[in-house]
Enzyme design. Sequence first.
Site, short mmCIF file in Angstrom:
data_model
loop_
_atom_site.label_atom_id
_atom_site.label_comp_id
_atom_site.label_asym_id
_atom_site.label_seq_id
_atom_site.Cartn_x
_atom_site.Cartn_y
_atom_site.Cartn_z
N GLU A 176 -24.56 -13.02 49.05
CA GLU A 176 -26.02 -13.18 48.92
C GLU A 176 -26.77 -13.25 50.26
O GLU A 176 -27.58 -14.14 50.47
CB GLU A 176 -26.32 -14.43 48.08
CG GLU A 176 -25.74 -14.35 46.68
CD GLU A 176 -25.87 -15.63 45.87
OE1 GLU A 176 -26.61 -16.53 46.27
OE2 GLU A 176 -25.20 -15.72 44.82
N GLU A 224 -19.19 -11.77 38.73
CA GLU A 224 -19.69 -13.02 38.11
C GLU A 224 -20.43 -12.71 36.81
O GLU A 224 -21.54 -13.20 36.58
CB GLU A 224 -20.64 -13.74 39.09
CG GLU A 224 -20.03 -13.99 40.46
CD GLU A 224 -20.93 -14.81 41.40
OE1 GLU A 224 -21.95 -15.35 40.95
OE2 GLU A 224 -20.59 -14.88 42.59
O1 G3I Z 1 -19.77 -32.11 41.29
C1 G3I Z 1 -21.08 -32.67 41.32
C2 G3I Z 1 -21.12 -33.96 40.53
O2 G3I Z 1 -20.29 -34.91 41.16
C3 G3I Z 1 -22.57 -34.47 40.47
O3 G3I Z 1 -22.64 -35.58 39.64
C4 G3I Z 1 -23.49 -33.39 39.90
C5 G3I Z 1 -24.96 -33.82 39.92
O4 G3I Z 1 -25.82 -32.73 39.97
O5 G3I Z 1 -23.37 -32.23 40.69
C6 G3I Z 1 -22.06 -31.68 40.70
O6 G3I Z 1 -22.04 -30.54 41.51
C7 G3I Z 1 -22.68 -29.39 40.97
C8 G3I Z 1 -21.63 -28.28 40.92
O7 G3I Z 1 -22.23 -27.06 40.57
C9 G3I Z 1 -20.50 -28.57 39.93
O8 G3I Z 1 -20.97 -28.61 38.63
C10 G3I Z 1 -23.81 -29.01 41.89
O9 G3I Z 1 -24.84 -29.98 41.80
C11 G3I Z 1 -24.35 -27.66 41.50
O10 G3I Z 1 -25.31 -27.26 42.49
C12 G3I Z 1 -23.23 -26.66 41.49
O11 G3I Z 1 -23.73 -25.43 41.07
C13 G3I Z 1 -22.91 -24.33 41.38
C14 G3I Z 1 -23.77 -23.31 42.09
O12 G3I Z 1 -23.01 -22.15 42.34
C15 G3I Z 1 -24.27 -23.91 43.38
O13 G3I Z 1 -24.68 -23.06 44.29
C16 G3I Z 1 -22.35 -23.75 40.10
O14 G3I Z 1 -21.41 -24.66 39.53
C17 G3I Z 1 -21.64 -22.43 40.42
O15 G3I Z 1 -21.25 -21.82 39.21
C18 G3I Z 1 -22.61 -21.52 41.16
O16 G3I Z 1 -21.95 -20.32 41.44
C19 G3I Z 1 -22.76 -19.32 42.07
C20 G3I Z 1 -21.84 -18.51 42.95
O17 G3I Z 1 -21.13 -19.33 43.82
C21 G3I Z 1 -22.63 -17.46 43.72
N1 G3I Z 1 -23.42 -16.63 42.83
C22 G3I Z 1 -24.26 -17.34 41.88
C23 G3I Z 1 -23.42 -18.34 41.09
C24 G3I Z 1 -24.24 -19.00 40.02
O18 G3I Z 1 -25.21 -19.80 40.57
#
Ligand code: G3I
Length: 385
Positions: free
Chosen positions: A170, A276
Site C-alpha cells: 500500500e 486478500e
Molecule cells: O490485538 C488487539 C487487542 O489486544 C485489542 O484489545 C484490540 C482493541 O482494538 O485491538 C486488537 O488489535 C487489532 C488487530 O487488528 C487484531 O484484531 C487492531 O486494533 C486492529 O487495528 C487490527 O486490524 C488489522 C488491520 O490490518 C490493521 O491495519 C486487521 O486485523 C487486519 O486484518 C488488517 O489487514 C490488512 C492488511 O494487513 C493489509 N491490507 C488491508 C487489510 C485489511 O485491513
Amino acid sequence: MKIYKISHLAIIATLAIGVFSCSEKSTEQVTEQSGSTVTLKEAYADKFLVGATLGASMFTTPNHPSLALAKENFSAVTLDNDMKWERINPLPGKFNFEIADQFAQLGVDENISTVGHVLFWHSQTPDWVFKDDEGNLLTRDALLERMRERAKMFATRYGSRIKIWDVVNEAIEDDGTLRKSLYNQIIGDDFIEQAFIIADQEMPKDATLIYNDYGMNRIGRRDTVLAMVKEFQQKGVRIDGIGLQGHWGMVNPSAEIIDTTLTLYAATGLRLHITELDVDFLGRDGMTGADVDIEKLIATPENNPYSDGNVPAAAEDKFAARYKEIFQTFIKHQKSIDRVTFWGVTDGDSWLNGWPVVGRTNYPLLFKRDGSAKKAHDAVIDLVK
Ligand code: G3I
C-alpha cells in the site's frame, strides 16, 4: 442427504459442540448445506494455490476450528497481523516470534505454502523504527539499514520456509501518487525500489517478492504500478509478483474490470497473486479500497441488517453469483495467477466486521461462522468440477 467429505464432518462435529458461539445448528443441518465432495485446494490444485489468512488466536486457542478448516481446505496461509513490524518487533531489541514461528512450522508440517505479510508497510509500524535514540528522524541510510536488519531477521529465522513475501504494501495512492509515509519522507521517491533491492539481497533466492496493494484496478494506481514494474525490469531490480488484495464489493469492480486489470498486469510477465480476497456482503457506504486509517462508522439497523445471523436465501444466491463471476475471471487468467488467498477463514474471522463500520455482522467469506460451507463455496468449486 448430500455427501460431505469425512474430514469435513469431523471438523464440523467439533464446531457443533459449541466452539463457535454463533452456531445453533446441529451437525446434521450443517452437513446438509454443502454438496461438495472436494475441498477448495483439491479442486484448484492444477490451477493456483487457494489460501486463507490466519490470526493469532488460531494458534493460542487449543484446537481452534478455523485452523482446522484452514488446514483442510487451503494450500496457502498468510498471517493477518503477527509478522507486521509492531507485532513482531514492537520495541528495539524486543521480538515476539511465538505466533510467526508456529505459522512457519505449520507450513512445513502441513505442506502448505506460507506467505510473509508484510516486510514494509506504513501502517502498524512503530514510531521507533523511524527515529534515533534522541527521537530525531533517521537519515535515509540509517532507515535503509534498519529495513535491511528486518529482512535479514526474517531470512535468518525462516529461510525458505516462507517462500512468498509481500515486500511493500500500500505505498501508492488511488491517484497514482506515492503515499506520503515516513518511509517515503525519509528515503525519498525510490523507497519502493530500495525495499525491493534489500529484499533481493537478503531474502532467499527462491522467494517470490511481491508488491501488494488494494484498489489495483483504479487507473491511477494501476498505471503507476505498471510503470514501476517496467522501470524495475529495465534497471534489473528484482520483483517477482504483483499482489492484488481483492477487498471487493458485491458489484464493483465488475468482472469485466477485473478481467482487464488482470490482463494488463499479466502482460508484465510477473506472477499474479490475489492476496486478500473478500466480498463485502453488506456494502461499504461509499468507501472503496481497504485504507485502515479512515474514520469508521457506527453500526445501525440499516447498515447492519443481519446482526441476528438470518441471511435471506436470495442474498446468499447473489453472493454466490458474485464469487462465481470472480472465480470465472481468475480461471480465465489461471496461467498468470499463482495464488488466490481469502482474508480470513470464516465470516467470524473477517476484518469486515469492523471496517468501515464498527461492530457489524458481515458475511464476506466462503465459510459461515459455524464453519459450514456456503453456497458461494460450492459455486466456486462447481466451476472446476
Ligand atoms: O490485538 C488487539 C487487542 O489486544 C485489542 O484489545 C484490540 C482493541 O482494538 O485491538 C486488537 O488489535 C487489532 C488487530 O487488528 C487484531 O484484531 C487492531 O486494533 C486492529 O487495528 C487490527 O486490524 C488489522 C488491520 O490490518 C490493521 O491495519 C486487521 O486485523 C487486519 O486484518 C488488517 O489487514 C490488512 C492488511 O494487513 C493489509 N491490507 C488491508 C487489510 C485489511 O485491513
